[in-house]
Design a protein around this motif. Structure first.
Motif, short mmCIF file in Angstrom:
data_model
loop_
_atom_site.label_atom_id
_atom_site.label_comp_id
_atom_site.label_asym_id
_atom_site.label_seq_id
_atom_site.Cartn_x
_atom_site.Cartn_y
_atom_site.Cartn_z
N ARG A 18 0.83 -1.21 0.00
CA ARG A 18 0.00 0.00 0.00
C ARG A 18 0.87 1.26 0.00
O ARG A 18 0.52 2.26 -0.61
CB ARG A 18 -0.92 0.00 1.21
CG ARG A 18 -1.96 -1.09 1.15
CD ARG A 18 -2.98 -0.98 2.29
NE ARG A 18 -3.79 -2.17 2.37
CZ ARG A 18 -4.74 -2.52 1.51
NH1 ARG A 18 -5.00 -1.73 0.49
NH2 ARG A 18 -5.42 -3.64 1.67
N GLY A 19 2.01 1.19 0.68
CA GLY A 19 2.93 2.33 0.70
C GLY A 19 3.46 2.67 -0.68
O GLY A 19 3.55 3.84 -1.06
N VAL A 20 3.81 1.65 -1.45
CA VAL A 20 4.28 1.87 -2.82
C VAL A 20 3.16 2.47 -3.67
O VAL A 20 3.37 3.41 -4.43
CB VAL A 20 4.81 0.56 -3.46
CG1 VAL A 20 5.08 0.74 -4.94
CG2 VAL A 20 6.08 0.11 -2.75
N TYR A 36 1.19 -8.43 -15.50
CA TYR A 36 1.27 -8.91 -14.13
C TYR A 36 -0.11 -8.82 -13.50
O TYR A 36 -0.85 -7.86 -13.75
CB TYR A 36 2.23 -8.05 -13.28
CG TYR A 36 3.68 -8.35 -13.51
CD1 TYR A 36 4.32 -9.34 -12.77
CD2 TYR A 36 4.41 -7.65 -14.46
CE1 TYR A 36 5.65 -9.63 -12.99
CE2 TYR A 36 5.75 -7.93 -14.68
CZ TYR A 36 6.36 -8.92 -13.94
OH TYR A 36 7.68 -9.21 -14.16
N THR A 37 -0.45 -9.79 -12.70
CA THR A 37 -1.64 -9.70 -11.87
C THR A 37 -1.16 -9.07 -10.56
O THR A 37 -0.34 -9.66 -9.86
CB THR A 37 -2.25 -11.09 -11.61
OG1 THR A 37 -2.62 -11.65 -12.85
CG2 THR A 37 -3.46 -10.98 -10.70
N VAL A 38 -1.65 -7.87 -10.27
CA VAL A 38 -1.18 -7.11 -9.12
C VAL A 38 -2.17 -7.25 -7.98
O VAL A 38 -3.38 -7.09 -8.16
CB VAL A 38 -0.99 -5.63 -9.49
CG1 VAL A 38 -0.60 -4.81 -8.28
CG2 VAL A 38 0.04 -5.48 -10.60
N ARG A 39 -1.62 -7.54 -6.81
CA ARG A 39 -2.43 -7.62 -5.58
C ARG A 39 -1.87 -6.58 -4.62
O ARG A 39 -0.68 -6.59 -4.32
CB ARG A 39 -2.33 -9.03 -5.01
CG ARG A 39 -3.22 -9.27 -3.84
CD ARG A 39 -3.23 -10.72 -3.46
NE ARG A 39 -1.85 -11.17 -3.17
CZ ARG A 39 -1.55 -12.35 -2.67
NH1 ARG A 39 -2.50 -13.22 -2.42
NH2 ARG A 39 -0.30 -12.68 -2.43
N ILE A 40 -2.73 -5.68 -4.13
CA ILE A 40 -2.31 -4.65 -3.19
C ILE A 40 -2.38 -5.25 -1.78
O ILE A 40 -3.42 -5.78 -1.39
CB ILE A 40 -3.22 -3.40 -3.28
CG1 ILE A 40 -3.31 -2.92 -4.74
CG2 ILE A 40 -2.71 -2.31 -2.35
CD1 ILE A 40 -2.00 -2.65 -5.41
N VAL A 41 -1.27 -5.15 -1.04
CA VAL A 41 -1.18 -5.79 0.28
C VAL A 41 -0.55 -4.84 1.28
O VAL A 41 0.14 -3.88 0.92
CB VAL A 41 -0.34 -7.08 0.21
CG1 VAL A 41 -0.97 -8.10 -0.72
CG2 VAL A 41 1.09 -6.80 -0.20
#
Length: 105
Positions: A18-20, A36-41
């Protein structure tokens, strides 16, 4: 089989903290366009053994050798490959964002 589901077979999963996302809001879109399949964590959230994450340099305490740490700086861009159990590190200025976004690929 639809084109959408066929492309899913070739896409790699990548977690982004989340910071990025807050610092570099365009990165998620750029990675998705690079298949890319991106997952926010959350940086501190539990992970599977082989998960790869893009984290802020300040989140190094949550990083593994499979991750990429990002540091936005004034000055020339740089890339330090992962080695000796440490994650890869990318440093760049806002003007060099295109260079930095291309490095995870």
């Amino acid at each position: 089989v639809s084109t959408q589901s066929t492309w899913g077979l070739f896409m790699s999963m990548l977690d982004v903290s989340r910071g990025v996302c807050a610092l570099l809001p365009g990165l998620q879109h750029w990675l998705e366009n690079a298949y890319y399949t991106v997952r926010i964590v959350d940086a501190a959230s539990p992970r599977e053994r082989d998960d790869r994450r893009i984290l802020l340099a300040t989140e190094i305490g949550h990083a593994t050798h499979r991750d990429i740490l990002i540091n936005v700086i004034d000055g020339a861009p740089s890339l330090i490959a992962a080695a000796n159990g440490l994650p890869a590190r990318v440093a760049f200025g806002i003007a060099d964002m295109g260079f930095a976004f291309a490095l995870p690929c």
